[in-house]
Write a protein that holds these residues in place. Structure first.
Motif, PDB file in Angstrom:
ATOM      1  N   VAL A  81       1.394  -6.445  12.421  1.00  0.00           N
ATOM      2  CA  VAL A  81       1.912  -5.340  11.819  1.00  0.00           C
ATOM      3  C   VAL A  81       1.630  -4.753  10.819  1.00  0.00           C
ATOM      4  O   VAL A  81       1.154  -4.964   9.979  1.00  0.00           O
ATOM      5  CB  VAL A  81       3.068  -5.768  11.849  1.00  0.00           C
ATOM      6  N   VAL A  82       1.433  -3.522  10.288  1.00  0.00           N
ATOM      7  CA  VAL A  82       0.968  -2.788   9.219  1.00  0.00           C
ATOM      8  C   VAL A  82       2.681  -2.337   7.870  1.00  0.00           C
ATOM      9  O   VAL A  82       3.178  -1.736   9.217  1.00  0.00           O
ATOM     10  CB  VAL A  82      -0.192  -1.498   9.558  1.00  0.00           C
ATOM     11  N   PHE A  83       2.504  -2.432   7.257  1.00  0.00           N
ATOM     12  CA  PHE A  83       3.912  -2.031   6.037  1.00  0.00           C
ATOM     13  C   PHE A  83       3.308  -0.668   5.514  1.00  0.00           C
ATOM     14  O   PHE A  83       2.363  -0.974   4.577  1.00  0.00           O
ATOM     15  CB  PHE A  83       4.486  -3.407   5.445  1.00  0.00           C
ATOM     16  N   ALA A  84       3.665   0.536   6.032  1.00  0.00           N
ATOM     17  CA  ALA A  84       2.639   1.570   5.160  1.00  0.00           C
ATOM     18  C   ALA A  84       3.521   1.358   3.847  1.00  0.00           C
ATOM     19  O   ALA A  84       4.085   1.306   3.295  1.00  0.00           O
ATOM     20  CB  ALA A  84       3.080   2.391   6.314  1.00  0.00           C
ATOM     21  N   ASP A  85       2.354   2.457   3.875  1.00  0.00           N
ATOM     22  CA  ASP A  85       2.893   3.107   1.855  1.00  0.00           C
ATOM     23  C   ASP A  85       3.556   3.895   2.115  1.00  0.00           C
ATOM     24  O   ASP A  85       4.567   4.074   1.346  1.00  0.00           O
ATOM     25  CB  ASP A  85       1.114   4.145   1.604  1.00  0.00           C
ATOM     26  N   ALA A  86       3.639   5.085   3.321  1.00  0.00           N
ATOM     27  CA  ALA A  86       4.678   5.749   3.540  1.00  0.00           C
ATOM     28  C   ALA A  86       5.128   6.836   2.809  1.00  0.00           C
ATOM     29  O   ALA A  86       5.750   6.765   2.148  1.00  0.00           O
ATOM     30  CB  ALA A  86       6.091   4.930   3.647  1.00  0.00           C
ATOM     31  N   ALA A  87       3.728   7.680   2.113  1.00  0.00           N
ATOM     32  CA  ALA A  87       4.289   8.386   0.968  1.00  0.00           C
ATOM     33  C   ALA A  87       5.549  10.515   1.088  1.00  0.00           C
ATOM     34  O   ALA A  87       6.293   9.920   0.065  1.00  0.00           O
ATOM     35  CB  ALA A  87       3.218   8.834   0.916  1.00  0.00           C
ATOM     36  N   GLY A  88       5.401  10.528   2.487  1.00  0.00           N
ATOM     37  CA  GLY A  88       6.423  10.860   2.646  1.00  0.00           C
ATOM     38  C   GLY A  88       6.387  12.406   2.567  1.00  0.00           C
ATOM     39  O   GLY A  88       6.918  13.233   2.650  1.00  0.00           O
ATOM     40  N   TRP A  89       4.739  12.588   2.085  1.00  0.00           N
ATOM     41  CA  TRP A  89       4.430  14.128   1.966  1.00  0.00           C
ATOM     42  C   TRP A  89       3.425  15.060   3.160  1.00  0.00           C
ATOM     43  O   TRP A  89       2.153  13.058   3.932  1.00  0.00           O
ATOM     44  CB  TRP A  89       3.675  14.062   0.542  1.00  0.00           C
ATOM     45  N   PRO A  90       3.382  15.247   3.538  1.00  0.00           N
ATOM     46  CA  PRO A  90       2.665  15.318   5.138  1.00  0.00           C
ATOM     47  C   PRO A  90       0.727  15.631   4.760  1.00  0.00           C
ATOM     48  O   PRO A  90       0.451  14.827   5.888  1.00  0.00           O
ATOM     49  CB  PRO A  90       2.850  17.071   5.257  1.00  0.00           C
ATOM     50  N   ALA A  91       0.602  15.897   4.393  1.00  0.00           N
ATOM     51  CA  ALA A  91      -0.809  15.575   3.647  1.00  0.00           C
ATOM     52  C   ALA A  91      -1.412  14.257   3.012  1.00  0.00           C
ATOM     53  O   ALA A  91      -1.850  13.818   4.148  1.00  0.00           O
ATOM     54  CB  ALA A  91      -1.123  16.492   2.332  1.00  0.00           C
ATOM     55  N   ALA A  92      -0.477  13.793   2.450  1.00  0.00           N
ATOM     56  CA  ALA A  92      -0.286  11.897   2.191  1.00  0.00           C
ATOM     57  C   ALA A  92      -0.406  11.224   3.551  1.00  0.00           C
ATOM     58  O   ALA A  92      -1.197   9.980   3.986  1.00  0.00           O
ATOM     59  CB  ALA A  92       0.064  11.738   1.611  1.00  0.00           C
ATOM     60  N   ASP A  93       0.529  11.620   4.327  1.00  0.00           N
ATOM     61  CA  ASP A  93       1.084  11.181   5.751  1.00  0.00           C
ATOM     62  C   ASP A  93      -0.343  11.128   6.281  1.00  0.00           C
ATOM     63  O   ASP A  93      -0.234   9.704   7.388  1.00  0.00           O
ATOM     64  CB  ASP A  93       2.149  10.994   6.858  1.00  0.00           C
ATOM     65  N   ARG A  94      -0.447  11.994   6.903  1.00  0.00           N
ATOM     66  CA  ARG A  94      -1.327  12.941   7.649  1.00  0.00           C
ATOM     67  C   ARG A  94      -2.483  11.887   6.986  1.00  0.00           C
ATOM     68  O   ARG A  94      -3.366  10.785   8.464  1.00  0.00           O
ATOM     69  CB  ARG A  94      -2.235  14.255   8.152  1.00  0.00           C
ATOM     70  N   ALA A  95      -3.310  11.662   5.557  1.00  0.00           N
ATOM     71  CA  ALA A  95      -4.433  11.200   5.399  1.00  0.00           C
ATOM     72  C   ALA A  95      -4.123   8.790   6.022  1.00  0.00           C
ATOM     73  O   ALA A  95      -5.294   8.578   6.285  1.00  0.00           O
ATOM     74  CB  ALA A  95      -4.233  10.963   4.071  1.00  0.00           C
ATOM     75  N   GLU A  96      -3.061   8.750   5.821  1.00  0.00           N
ATOM     76  CA  GLU A  96      -2.770   7.238   6.147  1.00  0.00           C
ATOM     77  C   GLU A  96      -2.833   7.080   7.061  1.00  0.00           C
ATOM     78  O   GLU A  96      -3.109   6.208   7.939  1.00  0.00           O
ATOM     79  CB  GLU A  96      -1.322   6.762   5.649  1.00  0.00           C
ATOM     80  N   ALA A  97      -2.159   7.660   7.969  1.00  0.00           N
ATOM     81  CA  ALA A  97      -2.107   7.616   9.793  1.00  0.00           C
ATOM     82  C   ALA A  97      -3.188   7.304   9.905  1.00  0.00           C
ATOM     83  O   ALA A  97      -3.840   7.009  10.258  1.00  0.00           O
ATOM     84  CB  ALA A  97      -1.736   8.974  10.225  1.00  0.00           C
ATOM     85  N   SER A  98      -4.115   8.730   9.296  1.00  0.00           N
ATOM     86  CA  SER A  98      -5.278   9.114   9.846  1.00  0.00           C
ATOM     87  C   SER A  98      -6.551   7.417   9.718  1.00  0.00           C
ATOM     88  O   SER A  98      -7.649   7.265  10.709  1.00  0.00           O
ATOM     89  CB  SER A  98      -6.695  10.404   9.382  1.00  0.00           C
ATOM     90  N   ALA A  99      -6.326   6.605   8.696  1.00  0.00           N
ATOM     91  CA  ALA A  99      -7.057   5.791   7.857  1.00  0.00           C
ATOM     92  C   ALA A  99      -6.577   5.080   8.931  1.00  0.00           C
ATOM     93  O   ALA A  99      -7.416   3.605   9.442  1.00  0.00           O
ATOM     94  CB  ALA A  99      -6.708   5.085   6.214  1.00  0.00           C
TER      95      ALA A  99
END
Length: 419
Positions: free
Chosen positions: A294-312
């Motif tokens: 399981v991953v507990f995400a940073d989950a910034a809530g801004w599209p660019a930051a969310d996309r970067a985390e999802a990509s990683a």
């Protein structure tokens, strides 16, 4: 550097629960602590919702003489540290004073105390500014007060890396334990819900100004629009595994791996480094991506930051190959108080259940995330990855592992369960 660092005590002061078990019960049930800001009149501010620790009364947790000398943030930290020590059944009076260490994280320091004293300076003059202003606002104040209160005179420090500092503090606690400290208090809290503190947070342009609290903070959602701030956090007692076992202590889990990176400047054409932090933390824990449950995400809530985390995450684990959750949607992003995610991860390992993400209606399909939403998901959990990013380029990744054998299976008998 030898030895295995385990967590033997938890102390949590959260918007959705005071104490580890209250926090965990609310988090498992998807009960949010977000609501209208009540610590001051926020009617004229664009952000009107936050995660406040509403049931906290300082005099119930902090010696009376310390209350006027310290900030609300330090009150929360002292309370969480006391909870953790009691939970671990550690009496600091029985441990050598130089064998005990304290390392905390702070993003904002004592902003409420500082604002009050600055108001006195402007309205009444320097003679009305209290002597404690010189220390109560400082980032290391909570570390110092915990150290003084419990006679902990070993290595002490503070890390200031916004959300990432929460995990970095536990990485440092692990190092101190492995270098011979008998007891380490590690963790972080933040409390910056005052006019000065909120104005400083607004300067980033990342906070959500949405008028509906139930969807104002919805990371990875097609309508993601920023995050809501929070206060609170968690403190942990960290000990050597062999020493903890010798005294009969229960271990919530192992601090198995940690890594931190820093992103290049915007516009440099170099990629962000969250993926590198994840891979380095897994290597430090001697794990493969397939070992993470399981991953507990940073989950910034801004599209660019969310996309970067999802990509990683997709790059490391494969698209949708590991369940992801963001329980901070119930508390707000509490900066150094992102230690609440570590507490939730350890309790998830204990109870073999993944807590939900709330407020997310429709995950962006391109993110390819297996996001646990709305209700908890039973699962077989051995290793959890916790992520945190800090404004300005900080990244931190922490791996926590179950301390003992894992026997419970999720509905599908593997990493994934129905939701």
């Amino acid at each position: 550097m030898t030895g295995t660092a385990v967590v033997t005590g938890l102390g949590v002061v959260a918007p959705n629960g005071l104490g580890a078990e209250q926090f965990w019960a609310a988090t498992r049930a998807g009960r949010s602590g977000l609501g209208p800001i009540s610590r001051f009149d926020a009617a004229d501010y664009p952000v009107r919702f936050a995660g406040e620790v509403r049931d906290f009364v300082a005099r119930d947790h902090v010696p009376g003489r310390l209350i006027p000398q310290t900030d609300h943030w330090t009150h929360l930290g002292l309370a969480a540290a006391d909870m953790a020590l009691r939970d671990a059944a550690v009496d600091p009076g029985t441990v050598g004073e130089y064998e005990m260490a304290v390392v905390t994280a702070s993003s904002s320091g004592g902003t409420e105390f500082g604002q009050r004293e600055i108001e006195r300076l402007w309205s009444k003059g320097p003679g009305w500014v209290g002597a404690y202003q010189s220390i109560a606002w400082f980032y290391a104040a909570t570390t110092g007060q915990i150290s003084i209160r419990h006679g902990m005179r070993g290595p002490c420090g503070v890390l200031a890396a916004e959300q990432a500092g929460a995990l970095d503090a536990l990485g440092q606690a692990r190092r101190l334990s492995r270098r011979g400290a008998t007891v380490v208090i590690g963790g972080g809290v933040d409390a910056s819900l005052c006019p000065y503190g909120l104005t400083a947070q607004l300067s980033t342009g990342l906070l959500s100004t949405w008028a509906d609290v139930t969807t104002a903070y919805a990371p990875f959602d097609e309508d993601a629009r920023g995050y809501l701030p929070g206060e609170g956090g968690a403190m942990f007692v960290v000990e050597d595994a062999a020493a903890a076992a010798a005294r009969g202590a229960r271990a919530y889990g192992v601090l198995a791996g940690h890594a931190a990176t820093f992103d290049p400047p915007p516009g440099s054409a170099r990629p962000p480094t969250l993926e590198r932090a994840i891979r380095a933390a897994l290597a430090d824990a001697d794990l493969r991506p397939a070992d993470v449950d399981v991953v507990f995400a940073d989950a910034a809530g801004w599209p660019a930051a969310d996309r970067a985390e999802a990509s990683a995450l997709a790059a490391v684990f494969g698209p949708g190959e590991v369940p992801v959750t963001a329980p901070k949607t119930m508390t707000g992003r509490a900066y150094a108080g992102a230690t609440m995610d570590v507490a939730a991860a350890l309790l998830a390992l204990r109870d073999q259940v993944i807590p939900p993400t709330v407020g997310v209606r429709s995950v962006v399909p391109d993110y390819r995330l297996d996001l646990v939403r709305d209700r908890a998901r039973p699962a077989r959990l051995r290793h959890a990855l916790v992520l945190a990013r800090g404004h300005g380029g900080f990244n931190s990744a922490l791996v926590v592992s179950a301390a003992g054998p894992v026997t419970r299976q999720g509905p599908s008998g593997g990493r994934h369960g129905g939701n």
